[in-house]
Design an enzyme around this catalytic site. Structure first.
Site, PDB file in Angstrom:
ATOM      1  N   TYR A 455       0.947  -1.249  -0.158  1.00  0.00           N
ATOM      2  CA  TYR A 455       0.054  -0.017   0.036  1.00  0.00           C
ATOM      3  C   TYR A 455       1.021   1.191   0.101  1.00  0.00           C
ATOM      4  CZ  TYR A 455      -3.481   3.483   1.538  1.00  0.00           C
ATOM      5  OH  TYR A 455      -4.286   4.505   1.433  1.00  0.00           O
ATOM      6  N   LYS A 459       0.901   4.235  -3.223  1.00  0.00           N
ATOM      7  CA  LYS A 459       0.260   5.348  -2.892  1.00  0.00           C
ATOM      8  C   LYS A 459       1.658   6.391  -3.202  1.00  0.00           C
ATOM      9  CE  LYS A 459      -4.010   4.709  -2.056  1.00  0.00           C
ATOM     10  NZ  LYS A 459      -4.973   5.440  -2.701  1.00  0.00           N
TER      11      LYS A 459
END
Length: 550
Positions: A455, A459
């Site tokens: 993640y 991002k």
């Protein structure tokens, strides 16, 4: 030629078309015919027609207007049936109040609508009487709004207070006891300013109240002063009037305001006359007038814009869709879950927002292309793209599977790029657009104690995609920016057995002392989507309660 009446203001007595149009013009025409008629039956018939038009006006207006709330209706009934004569005889009131002074259902609804139309948060009411107008206006305010009701009779505050409390609105109403002019000065000393001021007190004081409000700059930009009883039962203009102190005061007030170069005024024949007074727009440079003559809050409006939001079936995306719709945009609710997308689109439609539900899997280029084409076809264009769809697979780095890594990057990174690419093609062709990608405060630090390497990396790539596209497209009318929320209190956390126990530790890392709510992000998405952010390019707007600065 318009006759000049004794009030000094010229008045046209015939409609511009030469034919009676409004109910007043129709009645005037009928009575004029009656004055010239010779036959008594003809006179009687004309007078009856005039009577029927005017007698039916107020009942008809009430019949076709929305009914007041139960709380307002009950307070109106109590006010109309209360023995004000007895209260005066028992010296409970300083003045002999009349039940006719109670604001009726239609007047209360009118004031309530004005509060909503102006999006008011602070309201001044000069002249409370029994509080029915106060209650109606308070109903239209947001929870943190307030009506400051000026009252000289303590008994009337005591009379109305139980109704305020029963309606659950006591926190939105502050009754200020004392002479109105002194109360206005006191509120000014406290720094209170108003979006709407409603004058309905002693008519002889109107001018002084108006001067105080204007001279002390107590009306917020775009705010209005609403003046009741501005016709004073016709006595302010009817020829052959008797000497009348109240009518003289209203006449003087009306003449002063219409000559005041600071304001514009419209006089409405509603009930006993209502004047709406607003400051004129000032001349000057762009800072004075606002860009394109738009005040700042107008620049945040998204009127006639079309937005799409991916991952809008729940959580942050749902909040973004509502925010953009409330700001004036038509909204395409995009999600891989058709039912959730349809549910949110239905919520928007219930609020009067034009919305459609669109299915799309953002990991598929064909879906992203079809998504844009569908939005353009169904909503008439595309000006704002919010690429919010994403997932988070928590796992220690050594335990992260290749499948989870690929899925995370497919949705969070590849999906954002594919959406930007298809949205960008359309926006570049029209020479205008706003793209906002959802990144994360994980791009600025390593969130802990949870483990989420895929993640965090995905991002971080979103921020670099945003910066790259921002640089490439800025000179072609397309702004690309991203928003990085902190830890947001969504169902993902609320319903997770793994994440819920971590909340206490997260709170120790956040200076604000709480998790973000989706509503904390809504103003930011509207700003980035609006023309107010036209000079913001490739920016990562962080909203994390200060977590990334510790």
């Amino acid at each position: 030629m318009a006759p000049a009446h004794s009030n000094g203001i010229a008045v046209d007595s015939i409609h511009a078309t030469g034919n009676p149009d409004t109910p007043v013009e129709v009645v005037t025409d009928l009575l004029a015919q009656a004055l010239e008629a010779k036959d008594s039956e003809a006179i009687k018939d004309l007078v009856k027609q005039a009577h029927d038009v005017m007698a039916g006006l107020d009942p008809y207006l009430e019949a076709v207007s929305s009914k007041p709330s139960q709380a307002c209706s009950e307070l109106i009934h109590r006010s109309l049936t209360h023995d004000w004569t007895q209260a005066f005889k028992q010296q409970k009131t300083q003045f002999h109040q009349k039940k006719e002074c109670c604001a009726g259902a239609l007047e209360g609804s009118f004031l309530k609508s004005l509060i909503r139309l102006t999006s008011a948060k602070t309201v001044l009411e000069v002249g409370m009487f029994t509080g029915t107008s106060t209650l109606a206006m308070a109903e239209a305010l947001p929870e943190d709004g307030k009506v400051y009701a000026l009252e000289i009779e303590p008994y009337l505050q005591q009379f109305a207070q139980p109704a305020f409390e029963a309606a659950g609105l006591a926190e939105r109403i502050e009754v200020v006891l004392g002479p109105a002019e002194e109360s206005i000065k006191e509120l000014a000393r406290r720094g209170v300013r108003f979006d709407v001021a409603f004058l309905d007190a002693d008519k002889g004081g109107y001018l002084a109240y108006y001067k105080k409000l204007m001279d002390l700059q107590l009306i917020n930009p775009g705010g209005i002063i609403v003046v009741d009883n501005s016709l004073m039962k016709g006595r302010v203009y009817a020829p052959g009037r008797m000497a009348d102190e109240l009518a003289d005061a209203i006449r003087e007030f009306n003449q002063f305001v219409i000559r005041d170069q600071r304001v514009e005024v419209v006089a409405l024949p509603f009930r006993d006359g209502v004047n709406i007074v607003q400051r004129k727009r000032v001349a000057g440079d762009v800072v004075n007038t606002g860009l394109h003559n738009n005040l700042l809050l107008q620049r945040l409006k998204l009127t006639n814009k079309v937005a799409l939001v991916t991952g809008a079936g729940q959580g942050i995306g749902r909040a973004f869709a509502h925010a953009l719709g409330e700001a004036g945009a038509s909204v395409a609710v995009v999600d891989v879950n058709k039912d959730k997308a349809a549910e949110v689109a239905g919520e928007l439609a219930d609020k009067g927002i034009r919305a459609v539900a669109v299915y799309a899997d953002v990991t598929q280029k064909a879906d992203c292309k079809r998504m844009v084409e569908t939005v353009v076809q169904q909503l008439g264009g595309l000006h704002i793209g919010v690429n919010n769809a994403g997932i988070n697979k928590n796992a220690a780095a050594e335990d992260t599977t290749e499948a989870d890594w690929d899925l995370t990057f497919d949705i969070n990174t590849k999906g954002v790029f594919l959406c930007c690419q298809e949205e960008g093609k359309h926006m570049l062709a029209q020479g205008y657009g706003k793209i906002i990608n959802t990144a994360s405060m994980a791009t600025l630090l390593v969130p802990h104690p949870q483990k989420q390497i895929a993640y965090n990396a995905s991002k971080a790539a979103v921020v670099k995609i945003t910066q790259t596209l921002g640089a490439e497209w800025a000179d072609r009318g397309l702004n690309v920016n991203c928003i990085s929320p902190g830890i947001v209190n969504t169902a993902l956390i609320q319903e997770s057995k793994d994440l819920q126990p971590l909340v206490g530790e997260w709170l120790t890392q956040i200076p604000a002392g709480r998790l973000a709510e989706v509503t904390d992000l809504q103003a930011a998405i509207v700003y980035l989507a609006s023309d107010a952010s036209n000079y913001m390019v490739g920016h990562n707007l962080v909203i994390d309660g200060g977590q990334s600065i510790w």
